[in-house]
Structure formats: structure tokens, C-alpha cells
Design a protein around this motif. Sequence first.
Motif, PDB file in Angstrom:
ATOM      1  N   GLY A  16      38.875  96.331 -10.709  1.00 48.00           N
ATOM      2  CA  GLY A  16      39.458  97.460 -11.409  1.00 48.00           C
ATOM      3  C   GLY A  16      40.007  98.517 -10.469  1.00 48.00           C
ATOM      4  O   GLY A  16      40.029  98.337  -9.239  1.00 48.00           O
ATOM      5  N   SER A  17      40.442  99.610 -11.069  1.00 52.92           N
ATOM      6  CA  SER A  17      41.072 100.701 -10.306  1.00 52.92           C
ATOM      7  C   SER A  17      40.470 102.040 -10.677  1.00 52.92           C
ATOM      8  O   SER A  17      39.965 102.228 -11.790  1.00 52.92           O
ATOM      9  CB  SER A  17      42.582 100.745 -10.593  1.00 52.92           C
ATOM     10  N   ARG A  19      41.395 106.397  -9.718  1.00 50.42           N
ATOM     11  CA  ARG A  19      42.168 107.383  -8.960  1.00 50.42           C
ATOM     12  C   ARG A  19      41.320 108.640  -8.823  1.00 50.42           C
ATOM     13  O   ARG A  19      40.981 109.293  -9.807  1.00 50.42           O
ATOM     14  CB  ARG A  19      43.493 107.724  -9.631  1.00 50.42           C
ATOM     15  N   ARG A  67      44.608  98.156  -0.327  1.00 51.34           N
ATOM     16  CA  ARG A  67      43.994  98.352  -1.649  1.00 51.34           C
ATOM     17  C   ARG A  67      43.912  99.823  -2.027  1.00 51.34           C
ATOM     18  O   ARG A  67      43.599 100.166  -3.175  1.00 51.34           O
ATOM     19  CB  ARG A  67      42.586  97.749  -1.686  1.00 51.34           C
ATOM     20  N   VAL A  68      44.172 100.690  -1.095  1.00 54.03           N
ATOM     21  CA  VAL A  68      43.997 102.132  -1.304  1.00 54.03           C
ATOM     22  C   VAL A  68      45.272 102.860  -0.888  1.00 54.03           C
ATOM     23  O   VAL A  68      45.895 102.501   0.106  1.00 54.03           O
ATOM     24  CB  VAL A  68      42.800 102.635  -0.473  1.00 54.03           C
ATOM     25  N   THR A  69      45.642 103.867  -1.663  1.00 53.82           N
ATOM     26  CA  THR A  69      46.806 104.688  -1.329  1.00 53.82           C
ATOM     27  C   THR A  69      46.432 106.154  -1.452  1.00 53.82           C
ATOM     28  O   THR A  69      45.907 106.587  -2.479  1.00 53.82           O
ATOM     29  CB  THR A  69      47.984 104.399  -2.276  1.00 53.82           C
ATOM     30  N   GLN A  82      44.216 106.594  -4.725  1.00 54.98           N
ATOM     31  CA  GLN A  82      44.339 105.493  -5.679  1.00 54.98           C
ATOM     32  C   GLN A  82      43.648 104.270  -5.092  1.00 54.98           C
ATOM     33  O   GLN A  82      44.035 103.796  -4.021  1.00 54.98           O
ATOM     34  CB  GLN A  82      45.819 105.184  -5.953  1.00 54.98           C
ATOM     35  N   MET A  83      42.659 103.776  -5.793  1.00 54.80           N
ATOM     36  CA  MET A  83      41.897 102.634  -5.307  1.00 54.80           C
ATOM     37  C   MET A  83      42.078 101.475  -6.286  1.00 54.80           C
ATOM     38  O   MET A  83      41.769 101.605  -7.470  1.00 54.80           O
ATOM     39  CB  MET A  83      40.421 102.980  -5.165  1.00 54.80           C
ATOM     40  N   ASP A  84      42.604 100.372  -5.805  1.00 52.91           N
ATOM     41  CA  ASP A  84      42.855  99.186  -6.615  1.00 52.91           C
ATOM     42  C   ASP A  84      42.058  98.005  -6.075  1.00 52.91           C
ATOM     43  O   ASP A  84      41.594  98.018  -4.939  1.00 52.91           O
ATOM     44  CB  ASP A  84      44.346  98.855  -6.614  1.00 52.91           C
ATOM     45  N   SER A  85      41.945  96.986  -6.905  1.00 50.88           N
ATOM     46  CA  SER A  85      41.228  95.765  -6.512  1.00 50.88           C
ATOM     47  C   SER A  85      39.870  96.112  -5.903  1.00 50.88           C
ATOM     48  O   SER A  85      39.496  95.617  -4.836  1.00 50.88           O
ATOM     49  CB  SER A  85      42.068  94.968  -5.501  1.00 50.88           C
ATOM     50  N   LEU A  86      39.161  96.946  -6.605  1.00 51.68           N
ATOM     51  CA  LEU A  86      37.877  97.415  -6.089  1.00 51.68           C
ATOM     52  C   LEU A  86      36.890  96.258  -5.973  1.00 51.68           C
ATOM     53  O   LEU A  86      36.811  95.387  -6.836  1.00 51.68           O
ATOM     54  CB  LEU A  86      37.316  98.507  -6.994  1.00 51.68           C
TER      55      LEU A  86
END
Length: 130
Positions: A16-17, A19, A67-69, A82-86
Motif C-alpha cells: 500500500g501507500s 503520504r 518507492r519514496v518521493t 509519498q511512500m509506495d509499495s510499502l
Amino acid sequence: QVQLMESGGGSVQPGGSLRLSCAASGSTWDYYAIAWFRQTPGKEREGVSCINNNNGQTYYAESVTGRVTISTDNAKTTVYLQMDSLKPEAPAVYYCGAVPDALSVQAMCAGFRNVDTIKWGKGTPVTVSS
């Protein structure tokens, strides 16, 4: 002096993601960079990402690259993570920190060192678990 307040943490399933937001108030023109660090129980605070307020340069820990922006709003008063593919991890608290000088930027951003000049927020908890 700048004050920082984190928000956006919570519980999310692996993959999941989330922010996270770091709202800066007070003397926001005094800080040179803002970074995100994370801390799990019994461990030292470790750097995740950093953004230089003056030139926009961004930094990422190797473990989160791709995975992070990190970004900031136009007024440079809020920094987002923004954290994705946690990935599954132990419950952690994510802190944002700001530094007031260029020398500290090098330590905090390029080295992800927890130096004494960092002004910290109170943190926001993140849990990634199924």
C-alpha cells in the motif's frame, strides 16, 4: 525558530501507500533543508529522505529509493513524503527535521546523520502489516 508538525501516518497493508506531511510554521525562512527519519523501538533514528530548501536537491536512503518521493509545496511550508509499495516492517515513528545552516544540510541530507542542530517534530506513527 521553525516548528514542525507531522501528519498522515497510520496503518497500511504491505504494498500500500501513505503520504506523510510535515507542516512548518514560525520562522520558516530560517531552515535550509527538511528530512524525514524513521525510528523503530530500540533502534536509532535512521534517515529516509531529505530535500534542500534552497536548490530543491533531494536525497534518498538506498533502502527506499524508487518507492519514496519527497516534495514540497510552492510556499515551502509543507514537505511531503509519498511512500509506495510499502514493505512489512516493525511499527515505526516517522519524524521530520529541519536544519538552520548549510553545514548541517550536508550532515543531515548527504549523510543522514542525526546531528544536534536538527529541529524535530513530534512524529507520526506508521505500521505496515497484514
